[in-house]
Design an enzyme around this catalytic site. Structure first.
Site, mmCIF file in Angstrom:
data_model
loop_
_atom_site.group_PDB
_atom_site.id
_atom_site.type_symbol
_atom_site.label_atom_id
_atom_site.label_comp_id
_atom_site.label_asym_id
_atom_site.label_seq_id
_atom_site.Cartn_x
_atom_site.Cartn_y
_atom_site.Cartn_z
ATOM 1 N N LYS A 101 4.951 4.107 -1.392
ATOM 2 C CA LYS A 101 5.097 5.339 -2.167
ATOM 3 C C LYS A 101 6.413 6.052 -1.861
ATOM 4 O O LYS A 101 6.881 6.878 -2.661
ATOM 5 C CB LYS A 101 3.919 6.263 -1.895
ATOM 6 C CG LYS A 101 2.590 5.746 -2.425
ATOM 7 C CD LYS A 101 1.427 6.623 -1.983
ATOM 8 C CE LYS A 101 0.095 6.095 -2.514
ATOM 9 N NZ LYS A 101 -1.068 6.854 -2.010
ATOM 10 N N GLY B 34 0.820 -1.202 0.000
ATOM 11 C CA GLY B 34 0.000 0.000 0.000
ATOM 12 C C GLY B 34 0.855 1.254 0.000
ATOM 13 O O GLY B 34 1.988 1.273 -0.499
ATOM 14 N N SER B 35 0.347 2.305 0.622
ATOM 15 C CA SER B 35 0.936 3.636 0.454
ATOM 16 C C SER B 35 2.298 3.829 1.102
ATOM 17 O O SER B 35 2.997 4.791 0.776
ATOM 18 C CB SER B 35 -0.033 4.693 0.979
ATOM 19 O OG SER B 35 -1.208 4.714 0.197
ATOM 20 N N THR B 36 2.705 2.989 2.059
ATOM 21 C CA THR B 36 4.060 3.126 2.593
ATOM 22 C C THR B 36 5.097 2.891 1.504
ATOM 23 O O THR B 36 6.217 3.386 1.584
ATOM 24 C CB THR B 36 4.304 2.148 3.758
ATOM 25 O OG1 THR B 36 3.968 0.821 3.338
ATOM 26 C CG2 THR B 36 3.456 2.524 4.973
#
Length: 635
Positions: free
Chosen positions: A294, A290-292
C-alpha cells in the site's frame, strides 16, 4: 693430371666437410641462442616434477573488516607412482589410515602417471590423519599444503556467502558470482627426477601461490547477528515455514543485513537439501505482498495529488463492491468515517481501493513499474526473481482494486525494500548492492570500489515527505504501534498477505510482514520482516512482525549511534501497552520542588546539598511510568 684430380677431390671434400661443419656450428648456434628457452623447457618438462600448493581464496569481510569467510591450512595426499617400492604394502597402509577401499588405493598407487593426487579421500586431511601418514615415511608418498575454505560464523549469512567445492571453486552465492576475483593462482614445489622417477639431488624450486582478491561487503556483522538471532527466535516460537529479514540503507542501496530461515552451515553444506542451500529467500521468494504494498499506492497518490490526507474524507462500511466482487476490510463493520490519513493508519482496504480508483490503471501501474516491480533489481547476487505483474490491458476494475492493496500480484522482498527506500528517501530509486569494494590481499588497499547506482527519480521530495509523515503516523497511531520506540522517530507499515495454492487462497495461512525505517524524518535504515505461516498466534503483521522489526531497529540504534530526539509523534497507547510519559526537567530546582515534579517516579540521589545539579534521563524524553530518575545534588 692424376695429381690435379687428387688435389681437386681433396679440395672438394674439404669444402664439403667445411660446409657441413659450418652448418653444424650454425645449427648449434641457432639452437643455443634462438631455441634455448623452448628446448630447455621441453627438456625440463621431461625430468622435472611439481608438487602442487593451492592458493588461498580471497577473504570476505563485512563493512568494518570483520572476517566472514577465510581459509585454514590443511594437507592433501599426493603419490608419485614411480617412486613406490612396494605398491601392495603402500596401498594397504594408506587405505587403513584413510578408511578407504584397498582396490581404489591400489589403483592410485600404480597409476601410470608422474604425479597422482588421491581424490577425494586424500583431500583436506585433518592433523591426526596427516600425522599418521607422515610417520610411515614411505617413498613416493607426499603430503602437500592445501587451503580449505572456512566460515567462522557457520550458518550466519550463508545464503549470501554461498559455499565452495573441494577444489575451492565457488558453487553458490558470492563465492560463485565473484569466483574470478576470489580464486588465487596456485603455486608448486618443483623437483627433478630421472626417467624412472627417482628423485635427483638438484635444487628444488618453490613457486609461491598468489592469494585471491578480498571482498569487503556492505553488510554490518553486528546487525546481521541481531537479525539471525531474531529469526532463530521466530522459528523456535512460531514454528514458521519460512522467515526473513532484510535491511538496507535507503540513501545508497547498500545491504546492511540479509538473513532467512531455513538456513545452512556453509562449512557443511552437503548436509542440507538443494532447495535450502540454493534459495536465498530475500531475493528469490515471490509472493503477494499484502498491505506493505500500500506504500506504493500511497506514494503514487501523493505525487499525483489525487487525495489530501488531512482534508479528504472516506467512509468505510466494512466492504466495497467492485464489478460484482466484494472486497472486505480486515475490521468487521469497517472503520466508519475517516480522513485518508486514518485510511493509511488503519490499513483500510476499501480506502486504498478508492485511492487506486482515483489513480486509474495506467497511472498506478506506471508508478509500480517505475518503483522497480516486475523486473530484477540488479543486486550483485545470483538467483534473483522478477516477480509477476498484471499487464495493463488485462486489468479490469477488480484487478485495479486488488493491486491497490497488494493482492493478485507477486513481488520479492528485495523489490519491496528497494521500492520503499525510493518512496521515503526523496523519490530516488537505487540499485541495491552487497559488495562494497575489492581489496588487494597483501596491503588491503582498495582495487575497485562500488558506489551507489542511481536508477531514476520516481516521485518528488514533497510527495516523499508526505509518505514519511503518513508512515510515521502508522507507527505512532495506527496498526504499526508495536514497532514504536520512545524518543526515536519510526515509520512503517504492516502487512498480512493470504497465501495462494493452486490458484486458490488458503484458509488461515498468511505471510505476516512489517516494513519499518528510522529516523522517520530522514531515514538511514529500512528493515523488512516477513514470517510465513506462524503457528499459535494472531495472524497479523502488526502482532508478529512489527515487534521483530522493533528489535532490529533497537539494535541499529546502538550499532549506528542514532541519537534520541524530543521531536516526532507521540504514541497513542492501548490499555495493554506499557505507557511512557514525558520526564520533567528538574535541573536547577530545589530538592523539594523536584520531588513534587517527579511524583510517581522512583528517585535515587547522589551528592550533597539541596539543589539538583544533574538528572538522568534528561528532561523532555519519554520514560516508563514509575521509572527510575537519578539526581545529582550539590549545594
Amino acid at each position: 693430371m692424376f695429381f690435379n684430380d687428387v688435389h681437386t677431390r681433396i679440395k672438394f671434400v674439404f669444402l664439403v666437410v667445411l660446409a657441413i661443419f659450418m652448418a653444424i656450428v650454425l645449427r648449434v648456434f641457432y639452437i643455443q641462442v634462438f631455441q634455448y628457452k623452448k628446448l630447455s623447457t621441453l627438456a625440463e618438462s621431461l625430468w622435472s616434477r611439481e608438487l602442487p600448493i593451492t592458493a588461498d581464496r580471497g577473504e570476505i569481510v563485512d563493512r568494518n573488516g570483520k572476517v566472514l569467510a577465510t581459509n585454514i591450512t590443511t594437507t592433501s595426499l599426493v603419490i608419485i607412482p614411480n617412486q613406490i617400492v612396494n605398491a601392495e604394502e603402500v596401498a594397504k597402509k594408506l587405505s587403513d589410515i584413510l578408511q578407504s577401499d584397498y582396490n581404489d588405493m591400489y589403483r592410485h598407487v600404480t597409476k601410470k602417471t608422474s604425479i597422482e593426487r588421491v581424490h577425494p579421500e586424500g583431500r583436506q586431511l585433518d592433523y591426526e590423519t596427516a600425522a599418521k601418514i607422515d610417520e610411515l615415511n614411505l617413498d613416493g608418498v607426499y603430503l602437500v599444503k592445501e587451503s580449505k575454505r572456512y566460515y567462522p560464523y557457520g550458518n550466519i549469512l550463508s545464503h549470501v556467502l554461498g559455499y565452495v567445492g573441494i577444489d575451492n571453486q565457488g558453487l553458490s552465492g558470492l563465492e560463485l558470482s565473484y569466483d574470478q576475483y576470489l580464486t588465487g593462482e596456485n603455486g608448486a614445489i618443483k623437483y627433478f627426477s630421472d626417467g624412472k622417477g627417482n628423485r635427483l639431488e638438484l635444487t628444488e624450486v618453490y613457486e609461491e601461490p598468489q592469494d585471491g582478491i578480498n571482498l569487503q561487503l556492505t553488510i554490518d556483522l553486528d546487525l546481521q547477528l541481531a537479525a539471525e538471532r531474531e529469526l532463530d527466535n521466530v522459528m523456535s516460537k512460531y514454528k514458521a515455514e519460512h522467515a526473513l529479514i532484510l535491511a538496507m540503507n535507503p540513501k545508497t542501496g547498500e545491504i546492511l543485513a540479509m538473513a532467512s530461515r531455513p538456513s545452512f552451515d556453509s562449512n557443511h553444506y552437503q548436509t542440507s537439501s538443494t532447495e535450502i542451500i540454493n534459495r536465498n529467500l530475500p531475493i528469490w521468494m515471490t509472493y503477494e505482498p499484502g498491505s506493505t504494498f500500500k506504500i506504493m499506492t500511497l506514494a503514487a497518490s501523493m505525487e499525483e495529488k489525487t487525495v489530501n490526507l488531512f482534508e479528504d474524507d472516506f467512509y468505510d462500511s466494512g466492504s466495497v463492491h467492485v464489478e460484482g466482487a466484494t472486497i472486505h476490510c480486515w475490521k468487521h463493520g469497517g472503520h466508519g468515517a475517516q480522513k485518508y490519513l486514518n485510511v493509511v493508519e488503519n490499513s483500510c482496504n476499501p480506502g486504498f481501493v478508492s485511492m487506486g480508483q482515483k489513480l486509474g490503471v495506467d497511472t498506478l501501474m506506471g508508478y509500480i513499474r517505475k518503483f522497480g516491480f516486475g523486473s530484477k533489481t540488479g543486486i550483485d547476487l545470483n538467483g534473483e526473481s522478477n516477480g509477476i505483474l498484471f499487464k495493463n490491458e488485462n486489468m479490469g476494475p477488480v484487478e485495479l482494486a486488488t493491486t491497490s492493496f497488494g493482492q493478485g500480484i507477486s513481488v520479492t522482498p528485495i523489490q519491496q525494500v528497494t521500492a520503499v527506500s525510493a518512496a521515503i528517501n526523496g523519490g530516488k530509486l537505487y540499485t541495491p548492492y552487497i559488495v562494497g569494494s575489492l581489496l588487494e590481499p597483501e596491503t588491503n588497499s582498495i582495487i575497485q570500489m562500488n558506489s551507489p547506482k542511481f536508477v531514476r527519480s520516481v516521485i518528488s521530495e514533497e510527495a516523499s515527505s508526505m509518505v514519511r509523515y503518513a508512515l510515521e503516523s502508522v507507527v505512532a497511531h495506527g496498526s504499526g504501534r508495536n514497532a514504536y520506540i520512545e524518543n526515536y522517530r519510526i515509520g512503517g507499515k504492516t502487512g498480512t498477505a493470504q497465501k495462494v495454492q493452486n490458484g486458490v487462497y488458503m484458509t488461515g495461512n498468511y505471510i505476516l510482514s512489517f516494513m519499518g525505517f528510522m529516523p522517520a524524518n530522514d531515514p538511514e535504515i529500512v528493515v523488512y520482516v516477513a514470517v510465513d505461516h506462524p503457528v499459535g498466534v494472531v495472524q497479523y503483521g502488526g502482532t508478529v512482525s512489527a515487534p521483530i522489526a522493533k528489535s532490529i531497529l533497537q539494535s541499529a540504534i546502538s550499532i549506528f549511534d542514532f541519537q534520541p530526539t524530543k521531536e516526532g509523534m507521540e504514541k497513542e497507547y492501548n490499555w495493554m501497552d506499557t505507557k511512557y510519559v514525558t520526564l520533567p526537567d528538574v535541573v536547577g530546582m530545589s530538592l523539594e520542588d523536584a520531588k513534587k515534579e517527579l511524583k510517581g517516579f522512583k528517585i535515587e540521589y547522589s551528592g550533597e546539598g539541596d539543589t539538583v545539579h544533574y538528572q538522568s534521563p534528561s528532561g523532555g524524553y519519554y520514560i516508563k511510568e514509575g521509572g527510575v530518575v537519578k539526581l545529582l545534588l550539590n549545594s
